[in-house]
Design a protein around this motif. Structure first.
Motif, PDB file in Angstrom:
ATOM      1  N   LEU A 108      -1.329   5.934 -18.978  1.00 54.89           N
ATOM      2  CA  LEU A 108      -2.052   6.291 -17.761  1.00 54.89           C
ATOM      3  C   LEU A 108      -2.196   5.048 -16.895  1.00 54.89           C
ATOM      4  N   ASN A 109      -2.049   5.240 -15.598  1.00 54.10           N
ATOM      5  CA  ASN A 109      -2.126   4.131 -14.648  1.00 54.10           C
ATOM      6  C   ASN A 109      -3.245   4.370 -13.641  1.00 54.10           C
ATOM      7  N   GLY A 110      -4.068   3.348 -13.400  1.00 53.24           N
ATOM      8  CA  GLY A 110      -5.059   3.402 -12.335  1.00 53.24           C
ATOM      9  C   GLY A 110      -4.488   2.748 -11.093  1.00 53.24           C
ATOM     10  N   HIS A 111      -4.305   3.528 -10.025  1.00 59.07           N
ATOM     11  CA  HIS A 111      -3.647   3.039  -8.802  1.00 59.07           C
ATOM     12  C   HIS A 111      -4.583   3.220  -7.613  1.00 59.07           C
ATOM     13  N   ALA A 112      -4.737   2.167  -6.819  1.00 54.43           N
ATOM     14  CA  ALA A 112      -5.747   2.147  -5.752  1.00 54.43           C
ATOM     15  C   ALA A 112      -5.240   2.713  -4.435  1.00 54.43           C
ATOM     16  N   SER A 113      -4.906   3.986  -4.434  1.00 52.35           N
ATOM     17  CA  SER A 113      -4.606   4.691  -3.182  1.00 52.35           C
ATOM     18  C   SER A 113      -4.736   6.184  -3.436  1.00 52.35           C
ATOM     19  N   LEU A 114      -4.643   6.954  -2.362  1.00 54.57           N
ATOM     20  CA  LEU A 114      -4.620   8.408  -2.485  1.00 54.57           C
ATOM     21  C   LEU A 114      -3.159   8.843  -2.456  1.00 54.57           C
ATOM     22  N   LEU A 115      -2.558   8.836  -3.621  1.00 51.12           N
ATOM     23  CA  LEU A 115      -1.144   9.185  -3.743  1.00 51.12           C
ATOM     24  C   LEU A 115      -0.884  10.600  -3.233  1.00 51.12           C
ATOM     25  N   PRO A 116       0.323  10.805  -2.683  1.00 49.73           N
ATOM     26  CA  PRO A 116       1.492   9.924  -2.661  1.00 49.73           C
ATOM     27  C   PRO A 116       1.484   8.872  -1.551  1.00 49.73           C
ATOM     28  N   ARG A 117       0.398   8.773  -0.793  1.00 47.22           N
ATOM     29  CA  ARG A 117       0.318   7.746   0.242  1.00 47.22           C
ATOM     30  C   ARG A 117       0.057   6.377  -0.393  1.00 47.22           C
ATOM     31  N   TRP A 118       0.851   5.412   0.015  1.00 51.46           N
ATOM     32  CA  TRP A 118       0.716   4.013  -0.390  1.00 51.46           C
ATOM     33  C   TRP A 118       1.043   3.786  -1.859  1.00 51.46           C
ATOM     34  N   ARG A 119       2.260   4.158  -2.215  1.00 49.59           N
ATOM     35  CA  ARG A 119       2.835   3.693  -3.472  1.00 49.59           C
ATOM     36  C   ARG A 119       3.255   2.234  -3.293  1.00 49.59           C
ATOM     37  N   GLY A 120       3.227   1.465  -4.376  1.00 48.34           N
ATOM     38  CA  GLY A 120       3.747   0.113  -4.288  1.00 48.34           C
ATOM     39  C   GLY A 120       2.716  -0.974  -4.476  1.00 48.34           C
ATOM     40  N   ALA A 121       3.068  -2.188  -4.007  1.00 47.59           N
ATOM     41  CA  ALA A 121       2.371  -3.412  -4.403  1.00 47.59           C
ATOM     42  C   ALA A 121       1.062  -3.673  -3.682  1.00 47.59           C
ATOM     43  N   ALA A 122       0.905  -3.213  -2.451  1.00 50.86           N
ATOM     44  CA  ALA A 122      -0.276  -3.596  -1.656  1.00 50.86           C
ATOM     45  C   ALA A 122      -0.956  -2.383  -1.039  1.00 50.86           C
ATOM     46  N   PRO A 123      -1.374  -1.408  -1.850  1.00 54.01           N
ATOM     47  CA  PRO A 123      -1.929  -0.173  -1.283  1.00 54.01           C
ATOM     48  C   PRO A 123      -3.251  -0.371  -0.562  1.00 54.01           C
ATOM     49  N   ILE A 124      -4.086  -1.303  -1.028  1.00 47.47           N
ATOM     50  CA  ILE A 124      -5.390  -1.506  -0.387  1.00 47.47           C
ATOM     51  C   ILE A 124      -5.212  -2.104   0.997  1.00 47.47           C
ATOM     52  N   GLN A 125      -4.421  -3.176   1.088  1.00 46.60           N
ATOM     53  CA  GLN A 125      -4.196  -3.826   2.391  1.00 46.60           C
ATOM     54  C   GLN A 125      -3.510  -2.890   3.376  1.00 46.60           C
ATOM     55  N   ARG A 126      -2.529  -2.133   2.902  1.00 41.60           N
ATOM     56  CA  ARG A 126      -1.783  -1.272   3.828  1.00 41.60           C
ATOM     57  C   ARG A 126      -2.641  -0.116   4.327  1.00 41.60           C
ATOM     58  N   ALA A 127      -3.551   0.385   3.496  1.00 42.04           N
ATOM     59  CA  ALA A 127      -4.451   1.447   3.955  1.00 42.04           C
ATOM     60  C   ALA A 127      -5.356   0.941   5.059  1.00 42.04           C
ATOM     61  N   VAL A 128      -5.897  -0.275   4.901  1.00 39.79           N
ATOM     62  CA  VAL A 128      -6.747  -0.854   5.938  1.00 39.79           C
ATOM     63  C   VAL A 128      -5.928  -1.144   7.192  1.00 39.79           C
ATOM     64  N   GLU A 129      -4.754  -1.727   7.014  1.00 38.31           N
ATOM     65  CA  GLU A 129      -3.906  -2.081   8.150  1.00 38.31           C
ATOM     66  C   GLU A 129      -3.529  -0.860   8.984  1.00 38.31           C
ATOM     67  N   ALA A 130      -3.296   0.260   8.329  1.00 36.07           N
ATOM     68  CA  ALA A 130      -2.898   1.477   9.033  1.00 36.07           C
ATOM     69  C   ALA A 130      -4.064   2.153   9.735  1.00 36.07           C
ATOM     70  N   GLY A 131      -5.284   1.682   9.492  1.00 42.97           N
ATOM     71  CA  GLY A 131      -6.450   2.320  10.086  1.00 42.97           C
ATOM     72  C   GLY A 131      -6.844   3.611   9.415  1.00 42.97           C
TER      73      GLY A 131
END
Length: 325
Positions: A108-131
């Motif tokens: 099991l993996n804990g991933h910090a985004s609301l998948l399938p949005r923001w898969r990958g290495a920087a989901p927290i930063q990209r969510a903020v950057e996208a507004g």
């Protein structure tokens, strides 16, 4: 009965989950983390990862393979543990199929985004950057693909108007721990259920998006953009790697990190200071209020404190020059 777990994680983000699993009574057979890295002024000191330091403090077995993909002995060692489940939070390595299959009930993996949005290495930063108005964390069953597995447990949280990625990171780390404890409780009870990410996309309208790591050439702020997105970018890159601009208040150009901002409706020529409290016009409409800044080698400070040592007046321009990254 409590589960037997192999935990895999490396940075501070993973520490709350490791602690929460131990406090919930699960038997952590081994902790896998990235090897110690060179640190210190001369790079001569080896510093363990935050997860390694925490695991040793808890008296747990720590293993630091360079690459599970290239070390067959490490995979055999994982199999020999006979664990029920692997728990992965920001490990920093892509697991081969043999590692995913080693635990009896998978990983099991804990991933910090609301998948399938923001898969990958920087989901927290990209969510903020996208507004994005909100984000969250999800516990998913791991597959060979990058963050493509079906999801079992979700926690959502709003993103504040001037909230930084660093602040959001800390909140999501705690939510990930909470979600993983729930997931293991359901797994123990035999009631853990998964939803395919395609079904989630159809139900929520969230399309798959990739969250690449932040590159240095992204960090310079261009005030020609839309104010809302300029402010979001400043907040997304705070505290690391830090967005920056150049300010010339008469004593030569000075590179300054921008650590927090919020958008406003006032307008003017891009890069023009509009008032005596660091409101800066953006070319795409609106303006950004710079709330926290940091000079090279200095501490982070609020705009009012920054202005006490800078002759930056309304009508002046910032963001010029071609300083090297």
């Amino acid at each position: 009965m409590p589960l037997t777990v192999a935990f895999m994680g490396t940075p501070h983000f993973a520490v709350p989950t490791l602690r929460a699993l131990a406090e919930a009574g699960h038997r952590i057979a081994a902790v896998y983390t990235q090897p110690p890295r060179a640190a210190g002024r001369r790079g001569l000191e080896l510093t363990p990862s935050p997860v390694e330091a925490t695991a040793r403090g808890l008296g747990l077995d720590v293993r630091t393979p360079l690459s599970l993909r290239r070390e067959p002995d490490a995979i055999e060692g994982l199999r020999a543990l006979g664990v029920d489940v692997g728990v992965v939070v920001a490990f920093g390595q892509i697991l081969p199929q043999a590692a995913l299959d080693a635990p009896r009930l998978g990983c099991l993996n804990g991933h910090a985004s609301l998948l399938p949005r923001w898969r990958g290495a920087a989901p927290i930063q990209r969510a903020v950057e996208a507004g994005d108005a909100c984000t969250g964390t999800m516990v998913m069953r791991m597959e060979a693909g990058l963050d493509t597995g079906p999801v079992a447990v979700t926690r959502e949280t709003p993103i504040g108007r001037s909230e930084t990625a660093g602040e959001l990171h800390d909140r999501l780390a705690l939510l990930t721990a909470e979600a993983m404890v729930e997931a293991l409780a359901l797994l123990e009870a035999g009631t853990l259920r998964f939803e395919d990410q395609a079904a989630i996309a159809g139900r929520t309208g969230r399309e798959p998006l990739y969250a690449p790591k932040i590159e240095k050439n992204e960090t310079r702020i261009d005030f020609a953009g839309d104010a809302r997105l300029v402010a979001a970018k400043i907040n997304a890159f705070s505290p690391f790697p830090g967005a920056w601009t150049e300010i010339d208040a008469g004593a030569g150009a000075e590179r300054v990190k921008l650590l927090r901002a919020e958008s406003a409706t006032e307008e003017g020529a891009a890069g023009t200071v509009l008032d005596d409290a660091l409101l800066v016009a953006c070319g795409g409409g609106g303006a950004v209020r710079l709330l926290e800044l940091q000079r090279a080698g200095g501490r982070a400070m609020r705009a009012a404190d920054f202005l006490r040592g800078t002759s930056l007046k309304p009508g002046m321009r910032i963001g010029g020059g071609d300083a090297a990254l």
